[in-house]
Design an enzyme around this catalytic site. Structure first.
Site, PDB file in Angstrom:
ATOM      1  N   ARG A 149       0.856  -1.185   0.000  1.00  0.00           N
ATOM      2  CA  ARG A 149       0.000   0.000   0.000  1.00  0.00           C
ATOM      3  C   ARG A 149       0.887   1.228   0.000  1.00  0.00           C
ATOM      4  O   ARG A 149       1.722   1.397   0.900  1.00  0.00           O
ATOM      5  CB  ARG A 149      -0.905   0.014   1.229  1.00  0.00           C
ATOM      6  CG  ARG A 149      -2.061   0.989   1.115  1.00  0.00           C
ATOM      7  CD  ARG A 149      -2.783   1.173   2.430  1.00  0.00           C
ATOM      8  NE  ARG A 149      -2.092   2.136   3.283  1.00  0.00           N
ATOM      9  CZ  ARG A 149      -2.596   2.631   4.412  1.00  0.00           C
ATOM     10  NH1 ARG A 149      -3.784   2.227   4.839  1.00  0.00           N
ATOM     11  NH2 ARG A 149      -1.923   3.499   5.136  1.00  0.00           N
ATOM     12  N   TYR A 161      -2.645  12.066   7.399  1.00  0.00           N
ATOM     13  CA  TYR A 161      -3.062  10.830   8.070  1.00  0.00           C
ATOM     14  C   TYR A 161      -1.931   9.788   8.159  1.00  0.00           C
ATOM     15  O   TYR A 161      -1.909   8.782   7.447  1.00  0.00           O
ATOM     16  CB  TYR A 161      -4.262  10.208   7.372  1.00  0.00           C
ATOM     17  CG  TYR A 161      -4.983   9.186   8.240  1.00  0.00           C
ATOM     18  CD1 TYR A 161      -5.933   9.605   9.156  1.00  0.00           C
ATOM     19  CD2 TYR A 161      -4.690   7.844   8.154  1.00  0.00           C
ATOM     20  CE1 TYR A 161      -6.573   8.686   9.969  1.00  0.00           C
ATOM     21  CE2 TYR A 161      -5.329   6.913   8.964  1.00  0.00           C
ATOM     22  CZ  TYR A 161      -6.274   7.335   9.866  1.00  0.00           C
ATOM     23  OH  TYR A 161      -6.898   6.423  10.671  1.00  0.00           O
ATOM     24  N   ASP A 213      -5.005   4.052  -0.192  1.00  0.00           N
ATOM     25  CA  ASP A 213      -6.115   4.342   0.713  1.00  0.00           C
ATOM     26  C   ASP A 213      -6.404   5.834   0.691  1.00  0.00           C
ATOM     27  O   ASP A 213      -5.515   6.653   0.960  1.00  0.00           O
ATOM     28  CB  ASP A 213      -5.727   3.904   2.130  1.00  0.00           C
ATOM     29  CG  ASP A 213      -6.884   3.920   3.107  1.00  0.00           C
ATOM     30  OD1 ASP A 213      -7.936   4.493   2.773  1.00  0.00           O
ATOM     31  OD2 ASP A 213      -6.734   3.359   4.210  1.00  0.00           O
ATOM     32  N   HIS A 215      -8.762   7.123   2.671  1.00  0.00           N
ATOM     33  CA  HIS A 215      -9.175   7.415   4.042  1.00  0.00           C
ATOM     34  C   HIS A 215     -10.472   8.230   4.129  1.00  0.00           C
ATOM     35  O   HIS A 215     -10.603   9.147   4.950  1.00  0.00           O
ATOM     36  CB  HIS A 215      -8.046   8.146   4.784  1.00  0.00           C
ATOM     37  CG  HIS A 215      -6.876   7.265   5.083  1.00  0.00           C
ATOM     38  ND1 HIS A 215      -5.619   7.500   4.573  1.00  0.00           N
ATOM     39  CD2 HIS A 215      -6.770   6.122   5.798  1.00  0.00           C
ATOM     40  CE1 HIS A 215      -4.781   6.554   4.967  1.00  0.00           C
ATOM     41  NE2 HIS A 215      -5.464   5.706   5.712  1.00  0.00           N
ATOM     42  N   GLU A 239      -8.951   2.147  -1.776  1.00  0.00           N
ATOM     43  CA  GLU A 239      -9.645   1.894  -0.512  1.00  0.00           C
ATOM     44  C   GLU A 239     -10.303   3.155   0.039  1.00  0.00           C
ATOM     45  O   GLU A 239      -9.731   4.246  -0.032  1.00  0.00           O
ATOM     46  CB  GLU A 239      -8.630   1.360   0.502  1.00  0.00           C
ATOM     47  CG  GLU A 239      -9.197   1.020   1.866  1.00  0.00           C
ATOM     48  CD  GLU A 239      -8.121   0.529   2.818  1.00  0.00           C
ATOM     49  OE1 GLU A 239      -8.399   0.489   4.027  1.00  0.00           O
ATOM     50  OE2 GLU A 239      -7.005   0.200   2.361  1.00  0.00           O
ATOM     51  N   ARG A 286     -13.805  -5.187   4.189  1.00  0.00           N
ATOM     52  CA  ARG A 286     -12.610  -5.075   5.023  1.00  0.00           C
ATOM     53  C   ARG A 286     -12.908  -5.078   6.523  1.00  0.00           C
ATOM     54  O   ARG A 286     -12.134  -4.524   7.319  1.00  0.00           O
ATOM     55  CB  ARG A 286     -11.841  -3.802   4.652  1.00  0.00           C
ATOM     56  CG  ARG A 286     -11.451  -3.747   3.182  1.00  0.00           C
ATOM     57  CD  ARG A 286     -10.156  -2.979   2.967  1.00  0.00           C
ATOM     58  NE  ARG A 286      -9.075  -3.571   3.717  1.00  0.00           N
ATOM     59  CZ  ARG A 286      -8.437  -2.966   4.720  1.00  0.00           C
ATOM     60  NH1 ARG A 286      -8.770  -1.769   5.119  1.00  0.00           N
ATOM     61  NH2 ARG A 286      -7.456  -3.589   5.348  1.00  0.00           N
ATOM     62  N   GLU A 342      -4.070  -7.451   5.455  1.00  0.00           N
ATOM     63  CA  GLU A 342      -3.216  -6.324   5.798  1.00  0.00           C
ATOM     64  C   GLU A 342      -2.316  -6.709   6.966  1.00  0.00           C
ATOM     65  O   GLU A 342      -2.753  -7.316   7.939  1.00  0.00           O
ATOM     66  CB  GLU A 342      -4.077  -5.120   6.190  1.00  0.00           C
ATOM     67  CG  GLU A 342      -3.277  -3.885   6.541  1.00  0.00           C
ATOM     68  CD  GLU A 342      -4.155  -2.692   6.899  1.00  0.00           C
ATOM     69  OE1 GLU A 342      -3.658  -1.562   6.846  1.00  0.00           O
ATOM     70  OE2 GLU A 342      -5.356  -2.911   7.200  1.00  0.00           O
ATOM     71  N   TRP A 405     -16.139  13.193   6.817  1.00  0.00           N
ATOM     72  CA  TRP A 405     -15.859  11.813   6.415  1.00  0.00           C
ATOM     73  C   TRP A 405     -15.934  10.901   7.592  1.00  0.00           C
ATOM     74  O   TRP A 405     -15.905  11.325   8.718  1.00  0.00           O
ATOM     75  CB  TRP A 405     -14.516  11.659   5.693  1.00  0.00           C
ATOM     76  CG  TRP A 405     -13.310  11.819   6.524  1.00  0.00           C
ATOM     77  CD1 TRP A 405     -12.924  11.043   7.595  1.00  0.00           C
ATOM     78  CD2 TRP A 405     -12.295  12.809   6.378  1.00  0.00           C
ATOM     79  NE1 TRP A 405     -11.751  11.478   8.117  1.00  0.00           N
ATOM     80  CE2 TRP A 405     -11.346  12.561   7.384  1.00  0.00           C
ATOM     81  CE3 TRP A 405     -12.087  13.858   5.522  1.00  0.00           C
ATOM     82  CZ2 TRP A 405     -10.202  13.353   7.537  1.00  0.00           C
ATOM     83  CZ3 TRP A 405     -10.953  14.616   5.679  1.00  0.00           C
ATOM     84  CH2 TRP A 405     -10.038  14.375   6.673  1.00  0.00           C
TER      85      TRP A 405
END
Length: 405
Positions: A149, A161, A213, A215, A239, A286, A342, A405
């Site tokens: 990733r 992040y 990702d 996020h 993702e 996930r 993961e 989010w």
């Protein structure tokens, strides 16, 4: 002969990260361990277990795993949510651990036996800019990882992040009494990240699997733009492109880009996943074992997903303990539509508390063949690491508006 539960103890420890661990002891001396960690809300789930569920466990038959799951899910009236489901997940893990130890077999044998020899895994590579990210990717590939990733910084910001300008490590959580507030610039991210990921693909060639990702930072229109821009990169998945609550809006993203989509690490039950799976809005689900009610419940989520050709790829950050990782691997070894796990790895201090039998080799994981889950918890070592508050960050747009989010 029933294995009656005679004790249920909750232990909070912080060997680099905070972990909540449940210990269940039976009348014949068998001990089962379960993970109940919810990042940033550890004390809430510890209290829920200690004050409400543990007393009700005493005297129950440890062999009745499915019945016990339903007893705690349906008996509280207040259902679902991360605290409730993590507490139930810890109980469920510990009971599977007990059953495996009592029968002298690893948990995956109790789930129908292995359907594969090993489990493909991916890890994280981070760098603020492309050269730093390529160095990180190269190091991960040297460690044998076949899937990585890739996360990078965004021009004009100092943190994104877990990725910090000038810092080599990836760490989203911060110690303190509340979440750190970070700035965010969607436009800069959308301009920047496609070129970064294209650069990684050009560097590594076509074979390694690359993941990214978002996020949950984008709205559906932005997510569609990103998905289309990244199609030439041939990602294994993109993702968390939009907030997980907006399930029907993910269908719009699905219709307008062919890039594989993964979501679900903040989901807690099969009902959270149901619409996305049955409408085939995603390619990978996930849910983490602990946060979605344990092995018993996640295997039902994966069974539903199999019908719709959706694959399992459970969340595996370093803020859930090796007990959760082991449970995920046992389930994965015995589940046909389990795609990838993961694996961030853990700080060396974690190994002083959790002694795990699972192994990593050349890009793959295996849970091991020790009875039960194959993880021993060292209570004496755990007592050396007291709880310390830590929280994942939140973000604001550059004008100061809190991101939705």
């Amino acid at each position: 002969m029933p294995h009656t539960i005679v004790a249920a103890d909750v232990i909070v420890t912080s060997p680099s990260r905070n972990y909540v661990t449940l210990k269940i002891t039976t009348s014949d001396g068998v001990v089962g361990w379960g993970d109940a960690t919810v990042n940033g809300r550890e004390l809430s789930v510890a209290s829920y277990l200690r004050d409400h569920l543990a007393p009700a466990l005493l005297g129950r038959d440890a062999d009745r795993i499915e019945d016990t799951w339903n007893y705690f899910y349906k008996g509280a009236y207040w259902r679902r949510g991360p605290i409730t489901m993590a507490a139930i997940g810890a109980i469920d893990m510990a009971l599977w651990d007990i059953k495996g130890k009592a029968l002298g077999v690893p948990v995956y044998q109790l789930l129908g036996g292995a359907v594969r020899e090993k489990i493909l895994t991916y890890t994280h590579a981070t760098g603020w800019d492309l050269p730093e990210l390529l160095d990180s990717v190269d190091k991960r590939r040297e460690q044998g990882f076949r899937a990585v990733r890739a996360q990078a910084g965004v021009p004009g910001l100092e943190k994104v992040y877990g990725v910090t300008n000038g810092a080599a490590s990836y760490e989203p959580a911060g110690r303190g009494t509340g979440p750190v507030e970070e700035g965010w610039d969607t436009a800069s991210y959308l301009r920047h990240i496609p070129d970064i990921l294209a650069g990684v693909r050009d560097h590594v060639g076509p074979e390694p699997e690359l993941l990214h990702d978002a996020h949950h930072r984008l709205n559906p229109t932005e997510a569609i733009r990103l998905g289309k821009a990244l199609e030439p990169v041939d990602l294994f998945w993109l993702e968390d492109v939009i907030p997980a609550e907006n399930q029907h809006l993910l269908q719009e993203v699905r219709r307008q880009t062919s890039i594989p989509l993964a979501i679900g690490e903040v989901f807690n039950t099969i009902w959270d996943c149901q619409q996305l799976i049955t409408e085939r809005s995603l390619d990978f689900i996930r849910t983490a074992i602990v946060h979605a009610g344990g092995i018993s419940h996640v295997r039902k989520i994966l069974a539903l997903a199999e019908v719709y050709q959706v694959k399992g790829a459970p969340h595996g950050p370093s803020d859930v303990s090796p007990l959760n990782m082991s449970a995920s691997l046992h389930l994965g070894l015995a589940t046909t539509n389990f795609a990838i796990q993961e694996f961030m790895g853990y700080d060396p201090l974690v190994a002083e508390v959790f002694h795990s039998s699972y192994t990593y080799d050349d890009g793959y994981l295996h849970p091991g063949d020790e009875p039960g889950l194959g993880v021993m918890f060292d209570e004496k070592a755990a007592s050396r690491f007291p709880y310390k508050q830590a929280y994942l960050p939140i973000a604001r747009d550059l004008d100061g508006t809190m991101r939705d989010w």
